[in-house]
Design a protein around this motif. Sequence first.
Motif, PDB file in Angstrom:
ATOM      1  N   TYR A 101      59.481  24.120 -27.511  1.00 47.53           N
ATOM      2  CA  TYR A 101      58.730  23.001 -26.946  1.00 47.53           C
ATOM      3  C   TYR A 101      57.272  23.401 -26.762  1.00 47.53           C
ATOM      4  N   ASP A 102      56.381  22.536 -27.193  1.00 49.97           N
ATOM      5  CA  ASP A 102      54.945  22.751 -27.075  1.00 49.97           C
ATOM      6  C   ASP A 102      54.452  21.941 -25.869  1.00 49.97           C
ATOM      7  N   TRP A 103      54.165  22.638 -24.782  1.00 49.14           N
ATOM      8  CA  TRP A 103      53.805  21.961 -23.533  1.00 49.14           C
ATOM      9  C   TRP A 103      52.444  21.297 -23.612  1.00 49.14           C
ATOM     10  N   GLU A 104      51.542  21.839 -24.387  1.00 49.13           N
ATOM     11  CA  GLU A 104      50.218  21.232 -24.516  1.00 49.13           C
ATOM     12  C   GLU A 104      50.287  19.936 -25.337  1.00 49.13           C
ATOM     13  N   ARG A 105      51.092  19.951 -26.385  1.00 45.17           N
ATOM     14  CA  ARG A 105      51.211  18.780 -27.258  1.00 45.17           C
ATOM     15  C   ARG A 105      52.204  17.757 -26.717  1.00 45.17           C
ATOM     16  N   GLY A 106      53.153  18.234 -25.910  1.00 43.98           N
ATOM     17  CA  GLY A 106      54.147  17.326 -25.344  1.00 43.98           C
ATOM     18  C   GLY A 106      55.272  16.977 -26.292  1.00 43.98           C
ATOM     19  N   GLY A 107      55.726  17.952 -27.078  1.00 41.42           N
ATOM     20  CA  GLY A 107      56.843  17.719 -27.990  1.00 41.42           C
ATOM     21  C   GLY A 107      57.300  19.024 -28.603  1.00 41.42           C
ATOM     22  N   PHE A 108      58.455  18.979 -29.247  1.00 36.06           N
ATOM     23  CA  PHE A 108      58.963  20.185 -29.900  1.00 36.06           C
ATOM     24  C   PHE A 108      58.151  20.475 -31.154  1.00 36.06           C
ATOM     25  N   THR A 110      57.497  22.165 -35.020  1.00 35.42           N
ATOM     26  CA  THR A 110      58.172  21.884 -36.286  1.00 35.42           C
ATOM     27  C   THR A 110      58.699  23.147 -36.960  1.00 35.42           C
ATOM     28  N   GLU A 111      58.392  24.312 -36.408  1.00 35.61           N
ATOM     29  CA  GLU A 111      58.834  25.574 -37.000  1.00 35.61           C
ATOM     30  C   GLU A 111      60.005  26.143 -36.217  1.00 35.61           C
ATOM     31  N   ARG A 112      61.081  26.424 -36.936  1.00 35.03           N
ATOM     32  CA  ARG A 112      62.253  27.009 -36.280  1.00 35.03           C
ATOM     33  C   ARG A 112      61.976  28.454 -35.891  1.00 35.03           C
ATOM     34  N   VAL A 113      62.477  28.836 -34.721  1.00 30.00           N
ATOM     35  CA  VAL A 113      62.393  30.222 -34.276  1.00 30.00           C
ATOM     36  C   VAL A 113      63.811  30.711 -34.018  1.00 30.00           C
TER      37      VAL A 113
END
Length: 199
Positions: A101-108, A110-113
Amino acid sequence: MPRERTDRRGWADRVSGVVLGTPGHGPLVRVVAVEGRSGSGKSTVAEEVRRALADRGEPVAVLTMEDLYPGWDGLAEAPVLLRDRVLLPLSRGREASWYRYDWERGGFGTERVGLPADLVGGGGTLIVEGCGSGAAPVRGLVDLLVWVEAPGRVRAERLDSRDDAEAYAPHRARWARQEDSLYARDHPRDSADLRLDNF
């Protein structure tokens, strides 16, 4: 429930011994959940235990639940994401991967980890730290549940002194309400295998 205190010398080494003495359910890794209220010190505890395990030669990695919360209202959903994306695949001998989750962008993103190759390839321990890591949806897939305890005053002081305290402040009360709801329903403290007093 056995108890340990972080103000006693060697606590992390003793906890790492408990971890290593706990058999894993899955064929790939042993799963340890470090659960507790915000500000209890879960991240610090997880890192100290990770270091103690690594010092013993154990392949180990830490996954923070902050990677899986789908935003500020996502605490209830996160244990299901942990189960489906990480713990179920591991329990079936498959590699786990997820979107962070990208807290700055507000969404998950696109790159799997995923987990480090040496952990999956050679076995070892995955420490999952964060609120919800020991909730009911994942409990059957967690090998050791550690509850980190701290008084409300101590937790508040820690939250006030965090690097992200200013960003967290507007969301603090609603996150606490989600914790209240989750813990009233799932009771991870009562189900813990080890209580860690982190005062």
